[in-house]
Motif scaffolding. Structure first.
Motif, PDB file in Angstrom:
ATOM      1  N   LYS A  80     -34.856  47.550  11.912  1.00 23.65           N
ATOM      2  CA  LYS A  80     -35.366  48.189  10.705  1.00 23.65           C
ATOM      3  C   LYS A  80     -35.486  47.209   9.547  1.00 23.65           C
ATOM      4  O   LYS A  80     -36.482  47.205   8.807  1.00 23.65           O
ATOM      5  CB  LYS A  80     -34.445  49.351  10.333  1.00 23.65           C
ATOM      6  N   THR A  81     -34.483  46.365   9.362  1.00 22.43           N
ATOM      7  CA  THR A  81     -34.446  45.486   8.189  1.00 22.43           C
ATOM      8  C   THR A  81     -35.078  44.123   8.429  1.00 22.43           C
ATOM      9  O   THR A  81     -35.613  43.518   7.492  1.00 22.43           O
ATOM     10  CB  THR A  81     -32.994  45.279   7.730  1.00 22.43           C
ATOM     11  N   ILE A  82     -35.042  43.617   9.661  1.00 25.54           N
ATOM     12  CA  ILE A  82     -35.508  42.249   9.934  1.00 25.54           C
ATOM     13  C   ILE A  82     -36.778  42.225  10.776  1.00 25.54           C
ATOM     14  O   ILE A  82     -37.802  41.654  10.386  1.00 25.54           O
ATOM     15  CB  ILE A  82     -34.410  41.428  10.654  1.00 25.54           C
ATOM     16  N   ILE A  83     -36.730  42.894  11.906  1.00 20.55           N
ATOM     17  CA  ILE A  83     -37.816  42.730  12.874  1.00 20.55           C
ATOM     18  C   ILE A  83     -39.046  43.556  12.511  1.00 20.55           C
ATOM     19  O   ILE A  83     -40.177  43.055  12.559  1.00 20.55           O
ATOM     20  CB  ILE A  83     -37.313  43.086  14.291  1.00 20.55           C
ATOM     21  N   LEU A  84     -38.857  44.832  12.141  1.00 24.01           N
ATOM     22  CA  LEU A  84     -40.014  45.688  11.868  1.00 24.01           C
ATOM     23  C   LEU A  84     -40.913  45.136  10.760  1.00 24.01           C
ATOM     24  O   LEU A  84     -42.132  45.083  10.913  1.00 24.01           O
ATOM     25  CB  LEU A  84     -39.554  47.105  11.524  1.00 24.01           C
ATOM     26  N   PRO A  85     -40.370  44.700   9.580  1.00 23.86           N
ATOM     27  CA  PRO A  85     -41.263  44.117   8.560  1.00 23.86           C
ATOM     28  C   PRO A  85     -42.005  42.881   9.060  1.00 23.86           C
ATOM     29  O   PRO A  85     -43.128  42.604   8.630  1.00 23.86           O
ATOM     30  CB  PRO A  85     -40.300  43.753   7.422  1.00 23.86           C
ATOM     31  N   LEU A  86     -41.372  42.151  10.001  1.00 25.97           N
ATOM     32  CA  LEU A  86     -41.981  40.932  10.517  1.00 25.97           C
ATOM     33  C   LEU A  86     -43.129  41.234  11.466  1.00 25.97           C
ATOM     34  O   LEU A  86     -44.243  40.705  11.332  1.00 25.97           O
ATOM     35  CB  LEU A  86     -40.906  40.099  11.227  1.00 25.97           C
ATOM     36  N   VAL A  87     -42.909  42.125  12.417  1.00 21.68           N
ATOM     37  CA  VAL A  87     -43.928  42.363  13.445  1.00 21.68           C
ATOM     38  C   VAL A  87     -45.095  43.193  12.918  1.00 21.68           C
ATOM     39  O   VAL A  87     -46.121  43.310  13.585  1.00 21.68           O
ATOM     40  CB  VAL A  87     -43.309  43.035  14.687  1.00 21.68           C
ATOM     41  N   GLU A  88     -44.954  43.782  11.719  1.00 20.01           N
ATOM     42  CA  GLU A  88     -46.104  44.447  11.120  1.00 20.01           C
ATOM     43  C   GLU A  88     -47.194  43.451  10.749  1.00 20.01           C
ATOM     44  O   GLU A  88     -48.363  43.803  10.623  1.00 20.01           O
ATOM     45  CB  GLU A  88     -45.671  45.228   9.872  1.00 20.01           C
ATOM     46  N   LYS A  89     -46.824  42.191  10.576  1.00 18.71           N
ATOM     47  CA  LYS A  89     -47.779  41.174  10.153  1.00 18.71           C
ATOM     48  C   LYS A  89     -48.135  40.181  11.257  1.00 18.71           C
ATOM     49  O   LYS A  89     -49.144  39.482  11.151  1.00 18.71           O
ATOM     50  CB  LYS A  89     -47.196  40.385   8.965  1.00 18.71           C
ATOM     51  N   VAL A  90     -47.328  40.086  12.283  1.00 19.76           N
ATOM     52  CA  VAL A  90     -47.475  39.013  13.274  1.00 19.76           C
ATOM     53  C   VAL A  90     -47.597  39.611  14.671  1.00 19.76           C
ATOM     54  O   VAL A  90     -46.877  40.547  15.026  1.00 19.76           O
ATOM     55  CB  VAL A  90     -46.257  38.056  13.212  1.00 19.76           C
ATOM     56  N   ASP A  91     -48.524  39.079  15.460  1.00 20.92           N
ATOM     57  CA  ASP A  91     -48.607  39.477  16.866  1.00 20.92           C
ATOM     58  C   ASP A  91     -47.381  38.968  17.625  1.00 20.92           C
ATOM     59  O   ASP A  91     -46.800  37.934  17.279  1.00 20.92           O
ATOM     60  CB  ASP A  91     -49.869  38.897  17.500  1.00 20.92           C
ATOM     61  N   PHE A  92     -47.017  39.682  18.683  1.00 17.89           N
ATOM     62  CA  PHE A  92     -45.837  39.248  19.435  1.00 17.89           C
ATOM     63  C   PHE A  92     -45.989  39.621  20.905  1.00 17.89           C
ATOM     64  O   PHE A  92     -46.765  40.505  21.286  1.00 17.89           O
ATOM     65  CB  PHE A  92     -44.561  39.868  18.849  1.00 17.89           C
ATOM     66  N   GLU A  93     -45.236  38.922  21.721  1.00 17.87           N
ATOM     67  CA  GLU A  93     -45.156  39.237  23.143  1.00 17.87           C
ATOM     68  C   GLU A  93     -43.930  40.115  23.368  1.00 17.87           C
ATOM     69  O   GLU A  93     -42.961  40.041  22.612  1.00 17.87           O
ATOM     70  CB  GLU A  93     -45.048  37.950  23.963  1.00 17.87           C
ATOM     71  N   HIS A  94     -44.020  40.942  24.396  1.00 16.92           N
ATOM     72  CA  HIS A  94     -42.929  41.881  24.597  1.00 16.92           C
ATOM     73  C   HIS A  94     -42.789  42.199  26.086  1.00 16.92           C
ATOM     74  O   HIS A  94     -43.697  42.004  26.891  1.00 16.92           O
ATOM     75  CB  HIS A  94     -43.190  43.164  23.807  1.00 16.92           C
ATOM     76  N   GLN A  95     -41.634  42.700  26.373  1.00 14.33           N
ATOM     77  CA  GLN A  95     -41.352  43.127  27.742  1.00 14.33           C
ATOM     78  C   GLN A  95     -40.359  44.281  27.679  1.00 14.33           C
ATOM     79  O   GLN A  95     -39.400  44.251  26.910  1.00 14.33           O
ATOM     80  CB  GLN A  95     -40.761  41.963  28.555  1.00 14.33           C
ATOM     81  N   GLY A  96     -40.654  45.356  28.438  1.00 14.29           N
ATOM     82  CA  GLY A  96     -39.749  46.496  28.499  1.00 14.29           C
ATOM     83  C   GLY A  96     -40.003  47.557  27.443  1.00 14.29           C
ATOM     84  O   GLY A  96     -39.075  48.286  27.092  1.00 14.29           O
ATOM     85  N   PHE A  97     -41.283  47.682  26.910  1.00 12.30           N
ATOM     86  CA  PHE A  97     -41.598  48.662  25.871  1.00 12.30           C
ATOM     87  C   PHE A  97     -42.806  49.500  26.275  1.00 12.30           C
ATOM     88  O   PHE A  97     -43.675  49.043  27.014  1.00 12.30           O
ATOM     89  CB  PHE A  97     -41.909  47.965  24.541  1.00 12.30           C
TER      90      PHE A  97
END
Length: 649
Positions: free
Chosen positions: A222-239
């Motif tokens: 909520k405090t670190i990752i969500l504000p970041l990934v709203e602006k940046v593309d990312f790779e993911h696994q398990g979602f």
């Protein structure tokens, strides 16, 4: 030996860098050697360096971000100002200062990088400058983020991409110059980092990946990752993934380019779960969401470039273009003031909304602007020798007395605070049209009072027409006692002067030399003489006595009614007194003249006021003002009126 400008960054306090500039010697190998002086406009002339518009912008930002300017901006008590270092000890002020510096430092660094100018880090006045020089890398670095959902939490990895080459952050020392937007220095190279605050790099200085435990996962995301990934593309696994590609709204925002003092519009596309600036190069964005069941979802937004282009074409049809900038502006530079921007929005607001645009409330100079078209209702009521200008302005749900706008117009301040905290921009038309009223009028409660003599110049013709002013043309024929034939333009001038006389107003007759201003004035004085008994302004309250009976003279003709002296004062340069006396005797039969000049001039007003015309000089008026101001003059004529060109004369 040649010279150039070298720009510099120095760390003022921990993590806070301030810019500067120096004139530096350049050797035969085009290498920066030693500092000569600080780079100022004056010093550039000394070293025959040209102050280009680019250098001017950069030096202006340096001045804006100097400790002296920052202290002036953020000191709350000007009587006991604190140094910048002391101000930064306050966390709240420190955060504001950092945001302000980073905003302008971003522009400064971008210009230097685009122009490939000289930039150094911590220049030493005694060392060779090129040893501190940075390489300006035009490549914009991209963050590479990877998330993997595991049974006991989440693995989070952040790396940096440069042209498909991936860096591990812990392998290279970084110097963080700006936080947001992010600028970093690596191996003496300056880079811009896209879409992420530079502070997000710090946890990876010592490790390659972070393991977020399940118990901390929701709060960390909520405090670190969500504000970041709203602006940046990312790779993911398990979602699980949910996709979006429909534009919900296209938002126009007023943009102020402080470097060239122009205004335009930025355009943002809102896809519901994410928004994109129209010039953004990214084609999509993904971000995380936690459900009530602690399930993690991936929301993936894919931009619809075809739909975006339709909106851009609509703006072009409205006369906006983006040929040389990242924002939309008017084709004509004459339309890029704050007044024209707001006026344009008010005119086109409905049409823009019909095309699917929403308009963000403009924020200018930290003021939220209300996009509301005003309704102005004004009336002018005549009271004796003045006019009361009354009215109100309807702005949305608010009704405000017009008098409250007068101080703003007088001070050339277009920002008017509304009761809801927003600001109304006073239209440029009002600022120009009512400037005279604001400067000369007096605020009486909620109305503005101006004198009757100021009304023709300050009020609309329609306002004057509903007052006691008589707009019928003057019925005038030359007096039989006027011993001259007037030309048509002179007759027109006399009628114009008489119209003012009838309305109780003064006038300035400014015909060219030789066109007969004196003769026109004499014709007016004769009319005033003949009509004084019936003129509303000429009623005399003085009881007639022996001193008020005019003597007969060689110019006196019994047929002419001389019982009521005109009492006109004509003030002249000394060289023109006898010329005026000659003209009056020549053209105005029966007018009695007195020359109030010399040591033997009258000191008793009863003697002076029995004459029709009193001729005197500017110097004599200055000496005899206490005497002459006791007479209620029917007319005061000033010849060569440049003698009263300012309030002191």
């Amino acid at each position: 030996m040649t010279y150039t400008i070298a720009y510099n960054l120095s760390e003022f306090s921990s993590g806070l860098f301030l810019p500067s500039a120096y004139i530096v010697e350049v050797d035969a190998y085009n290498t920066l050697t030693y500092i000569k002086k600080k780079a100022t406009e004056e010093n550039l002339k000394e070293f025959q360096l040209i102050l280009t518009p680019t250098h001017k912008k950069l030096l202006d930002i340096i001045t804006l971000l100097s400790p002296k300017s920052l202290e002036k901006k953020y000191n709350q008590n000007p009587k006991k100002p604190l140094s910048l270092a002391s101000l930064l000890e306050n966390k709240t002020i420190s955060d504001k200062v950092a945001i302000f510096i980073h905003r302008y430092l971003d522009d400064w660094l971008q210009i230097i990088t685009d122009e490939q100018l000289h930039l150094c880090m911590d220049i030493d006045s005694k060392a060779v400058v090129h040893l501190t020089q940075l390489t300006l890398n035009p490549t914009v670095l991209q963050p590479q983020i990877y998330f993997e959902r595991i049974s006991d939490g989440l693995i989070y990895r952040l790396r940096i991409s440069e042209n498909q080459r991936i860096w591990r952050i812990q392998d290279n020392p970084y110097l963080l110059i700006c936080n947001d937007p992010a600028w970093i220095v690596r191996d003496k190279q300056l880079y811009r980092l896209e879409g992420i605050n530079s502070a997000r790099l710090k946890p990876f200085f010592s490790k390659d990946e972070l393991h977020i435990a399940q118990k901390n996962l929701k709060e960390y995301c909520k405090t670190i990752i969500l504000p970041l990934v709203e602006k940046v593309d990312f790779e993911h696994q398990g979602f699980d993934i949910i996709s979006y590609n429909t534009i919900l709204k296209a938002e126009l925002s007023v943009f102020h380019n402080f470097l060239n003092h122009s205004y335009g519009f930025s355009l943002t596309f809102d896809y519901g779960k994410s928004s994109f600036y129209w010039k953004d190069t990214r084609l999509g964005r993904s971000f995380l969401e936690f459900t009530a069941e602690e399930k993690v979802l991936i929301h993936h937004v894919k931009r619809n470039k075809a739909s975006e282009q339709v909106y851009i074409q609509h703006l072009q049809q409205f006369g906006l273009h983006n040929q040389q900038s990242n924002y939309f502006e008017f084709a004509s530079q004459q339309n890029d003031t704050i007044f024209s921007i707001i006026d344009w929005l008010l005119i086109h607001q409905k049409s823009l909304e019909q095309q699917g645009f929403t308009i963000a409330a403009p924020i200018l100079e930290e003021k939220t602007i209300a996009l509301l078209r005003p309704q102005l209702n004004l009336t002018a009521t005549q009271e004796n020798d003045w006019f009361d200008l009354k009215g109100h302005v309807i702005i949305g749900i608010f009704t405000i007395p017009f008098g409250q706008f007068i101080p703003h117009i007088r001070d050339n301040n277009p920002y008017f605070l509304l009761p809801d905290g927003k600001y109304f921009i006073i239209p440029m038309e009002w600022m120009q049209k009512y400037k005279g009223i604001a400067q000369l009028g007096k605020i009486q409660h909620h109305s503005v009072r101006i004198t009757k003599s100021q009304a023709p110049a300050l009020l609309d013709k329609e306002m004057i027409e509903v007052t006691e002013y008589d707009n019928d043309p003057i019925d005038w024929t030359p007096s039989p006692y006027l011993k001259a034939t007037l030309r048509p333009y002179q007759e027109e001038g006399v009628r114009w002067l008489l119209k003012h006389y009838k309305d109780g107003l003064g006038a300035c007759l400014a015909d060219d030399m030789g066109l007969g201003k004196t003769l026109q004035t004499i014709a007016v004085l004769l009319y005033a003489k003949e009509n004084k008994k019936t003129h509303s302004l000429a009623a005399s309250s003085v009881q007639m006595d022996i001193f008020d009976t005019p003597p007969r003279s060689r110019d006196y003709t019994p047929q002419y009614n001389m019982l009521q002296p005109l009492q006109a004062l004509i003030v002249l340069p000394a060289s023109l007194v006898y010329n005026w006396e000659s003209e009056l005797k020549k053209f105005a039969q029966g007018i009695m003249i007195y020359l109030h000049i010399g040591n033997k001039r009258h000191k008793d007003i009863r003697l002076i006021q029995r004459f029709d015309v009193v001729l005197t000089t500017y110097q004599t008026v200055s000496r005899d003002i206490d005497l002459l101001e006791k007479i209620e003059w029917e007319y005061v004529v000033l010849d060569e009126s440049q003698y009263i060109k300012n309030k002191n004369s």
